[in-house]
Every structure is written in C-alpha cells, then in structure tokens.
Design a protein around this motif. Structure first.
Motif, mmCIF file in Angstrom:
data_model
loop_
_atom_site.group_PDB
_atom_site.id
_atom_site.type_symbol
_atom_site.label_atom_id
_atom_site.label_comp_id
_atom_site.label_asym_id
_atom_site.label_seq_id
_atom_site.Cartn_x
_atom_site.Cartn_y
_atom_site.Cartn_z
ATOM 1 N N HIS A 73 0.818 -1.213 0.000
ATOM 2 C CA HIS A 73 0.000 0.000 0.000
ATOM 3 C C HIS A 73 0.853 1.265 0.000
ATOM 4 O O HIS A 73 0.523 2.246 -0.669
ATOM 5 N N ALA A 74 1.952 1.263 0.760
ATOM 6 C CA ALA A 74 2.820 2.444 0.784
ATOM 7 C C ALA A 74 3.379 2.729 -0.601
ATOM 8 O O ALA A 74 3.484 3.893 -1.018
ATOM 9 N N HIS A 75 3.723 1.677 -1.320
ATOM 10 C CA HIS A 75 4.231 1.815 -2.688
ATOM 11 C C HIS A 75 3.189 2.491 -3.574
ATOM 12 O O HIS A 75 3.504 3.434 -4.317
ATOM 13 N N GLU A 76 1.953 2.020 -3.491
ATOM 14 C CA GLU A 76 0.893 2.581 -4.333
ATOM 15 C C GLU A 76 0.571 4.017 -3.940
ATOM 16 O O GLU A 76 0.308 4.857 -4.806
ATOM 17 N N HIS A 77 0.601 4.302 -2.654
ATOM 18 C CA HIS A 77 0.378 5.683 -2.219
ATOM 19 C C HIS A 77 1.503 6.583 -2.713
ATOM 20 O O HIS A 77 1.299 7.783 -2.907
ATOM 21 N N GLY A 78 2.672 5.993 -2.920
ATOM 22 C CA GLY A 78 3.766 6.759 -3.501
ATOM 23 C C GLY A 78 3.428 7.253 -4.898
ATOM 24 O O GLY A 78 3.795 8.371 -5.274
ATOM 25 N N HIS A 79 2.715 6.435 -5.671
ATOM 26 C CA HIS A 79 2.308 6.858 -7.014
ATOM 27 C C HIS A 79 1.286 7.995 -6.943
ATOM 28 O O HIS A 79 1.293 8.900 -7.788
ATOM 29 N N VAL A 80 0.401 7.934 -5.955
ATOM 30 C CA VAL A 80 -0.562 9.022 -5.776
ATOM 31 C C VAL A 80 0.176 10.316 -5.464
ATOM 32 O O VAL A 80 -0.157 11.389 -5.990
ATOM 33 N N LEU A 81 1.197 10.218 -4.616
ATOM 34 C CA LEU A 81 2.001 11.393 -4.287
ATOM 35 C C LEU A 81 2.718 11.921 -5.524
ATOM 36 O O LEU A 81 2.776 13.146 -5.742
ATOM 37 N N GLN A 82 3.269 11.039 -6.326
ATOM 38 C CA GLN A 82 3.949 11.462 -7.557
ATOM 39 C C GLN A 82 2.999 12.246 -8.460
ATOM 40 O O GLN A 82 3.380 13.273 -9.039
ATOM 41 N N ALA A 83 1.778 11.753 -8.586
ATOM 42 C CA ALA A 83 0.790 12.445 -9.422
ATOM 43 C C ALA A 83 0.519 13.844 -8.890
ATOM 44 O O ALA A 83 0.375 14.799 -9.661
ATOM 45 N N ARG A 84 0.479 13.974 -7.575
ATOM 46 C CA ARG A 84 0.230 15.287 -6.979
ATOM 47 C C ARG A 84 1.411 16.223 -7.166
ATOM 48 O O ARG A 84 1.246 17.430 -7.325
ATOM 49 N N ILE A 85 2.607 15.678 -7.154
ATOM 50 C CA ILE A 85 3.803 16.508 -7.331
ATOM 51 C C ILE A 85 3.932 16.997 -8.776
ATOM 52 O O ILE A 85 4.152 18.184 -9.029
ATOM 53 N N PHE A 86 3.788 16.072 -9.725
ATOM 54 C CA PHE A 86 4.029 16.406 -11.132
ATOM 55 C C PHE A 86 2.780 16.860 -11.869
ATOM 56 O O PHE A 86 2.875 17.359 -12.998
ATOM 57 N N GLY A 87 1.620 16.706 -11.266
ATOM 58 C CA GLY A 87 0.385 17.219 -11.833
ATOM 59 C C GLY A 87 0.137 16.782 -13.266
ATOM 60 O O GLY A 87 0.222 15.594 -13.582
ATOM 61 N N PRO A 88 -0.141 17.716 -14.170
ATOM 62 C CA PRO A 88 -0.483 17.368 -15.553
ATOM 63 C C PRO A 88 0.669 16.743 -16.334
ATOM 64 O O PRO A 88 0.456 16.184 -17.407
ATOM 65 N N PHE A 89 1.877 16.817 -15.799
ATOM 66 C CA PHE A 89 3.036 16.246 -16.498
ATOM 67 C C PHE A 89 3.282 14.784 -16.124
ATOM 68 O O PHE A 89 4.091 14.106 -16.761
ATOM 69 N N TYR A 90 2.599 14.312 -15.084
ATOM 70 C CA TYR A 90 2.892 12.977 -14.555
ATOM 71 C C TYR A 90 2.671 11.866 -15.573
ATOM 72 O O TYR A 90 3.585 11.092 -15.877
#
Length: 207
Positions: A133-150
C-alpha cells in the motif's frame, strides 16, 4: 456530501471545457457526459468512502491539489474508478478512509508468478495488499507533485525503456533473469521506469 458534489462538478466542468475547446458544441456535450458520469462516480466515492480527512490540513491540501494542479490525474482516475465499478469491483472503505485515495477491493490483473500487482491511476488504487500500500500511495504522491506532467512523463519513460533498454546495464540479472518475452516487461521495463524505481526504492517491497 458537499466535498463529493464539488468534486463531481469540477470534473464535469473540466471535461466540458476541454470538449468545447476541441469540438465546439458536440465536444461540449461529449465532455459533459463523460465528465458528468465519471465525476458523479468519483464524487460519490469521496462522499461515502471519505478518502479526504477534512479535519486535518493535509486532507484539505490533498483535496485541493487533486481538483486543481493534479486534476488531469484525478479525472483519469475517476474514469478508471467508473470502469472498475461497472466491471463489478467495489470500493474498500476501510483502506480508503482518510488515506487520500479511493481503494478498490480487487486488482485489475491476475496474480503473476504468485505475486499480486495493484494498479494505481490518479487517486484510485485497485487491489488490497497491505504490504504494498505504501508503494501505491507513492504513485498518488507522484501524481500530486508532477500534476499534468505525470502521465506523459511515465508514458515517455515506458516507451524509452521498452525500445532502448538502458536498464539492462544495471538490472539484477541473477535475481530476475530476462529469458522470456514476458520477463522483459515485468522484470525489466516495469520496475525500471522512473516512477516505479522511485517507489520500490523508497516504499518497497524489496525488489
């Protein structure tokens, strides 16, 4: 309920705007229909599964980011959520509660070599496996950091890693030998794209 309604309206409005920009009146209608359905489903999930903790600053921050900077990712996730629910998947409310994402009970891929792979798109995680789950939440965080560029950055990296296997130089060939076509992607390309390499290194599980 208010947070869910706002999310639904924002998603429908965004797709309607894009649809109008691309195809005038017809595009507007298509955009409103797609965004309206996906937005309503996502809004319902927000209202009933309560993934955002509005009593804490981090919960409010996640909600605002997901409906602004990371809106394209949230929209793709909403479409993903809608498709999963139509296919018989269900929202896992226990793991969704105040987690900052909507978690589904089943993954979209069968077990591969005895391993269950969860799949995260936007703020939606398909599958339950606490160890990752922590791994998958990491992807959610990445999406929030990079926004439309993710998503574009991930897709470009997948394409490059497939055509130009730069990862071959530092891949652990002893633990994950590349002897079959499927292994080229599952043990080669997949864990070496930047977003996966990041999450494996920071959140695990060991690979």
């Amino acid at each position: 309920m208010v947070a869910g309604t706002i999310a639904a309206v924002v998603l429908a409005g965004a797709t309607g705007f894009v649809g109008y920009a691309l195809g005038a009146a017809v595009g507007l209608v298509v955009g409103l229909v797609v965004g309206g359905v996906a937005g309503a489903v996502f809004g319902w999930a927000v209202a009933t599964a309560r993934p955002y903790d509005f009593s804490a600053g981090i919960g409010i921050f996640r909600y605002v980011v997901d409906l602004t900077w990371s809106l394209p990712n949230t929209l793709i996730g909403a479409v993903y959520l809608t498709g999963n629910l139509i296919g018989g998947n269900r929202v896992e409310r226990h793991y969704s509660l105040h987690s900052g994402c909507v978690q589904l009970t089943r993954g979209v891929f069968p077990r591969i070599n005895g391993v269950s792979y969860l799949t995260t798109i936007g703020t939606v995680i398909a599958g339950v496996a606490p160890a990752v789950h922590a791994h998958e939440h990491g992807h959610v965080l990445q999406a929030r950091i990079f926004g439309p560029f993710y998503v574009p950055l991930v897709l470009v990296n997948y394409a490059l890693a497939t055509v130009i296997p730069f990862w071959w130089l530092y891949h652990d060939h002893s633990r994950y030998p590349i002897r079959k076509f499927g292994a080229y992607f599952m043990d080669g390309v997949y864990p070496h794209v930047w977003n996966e390499a990041w999450c494996y290194r920071v959140y695990g599980p060991p690979r």
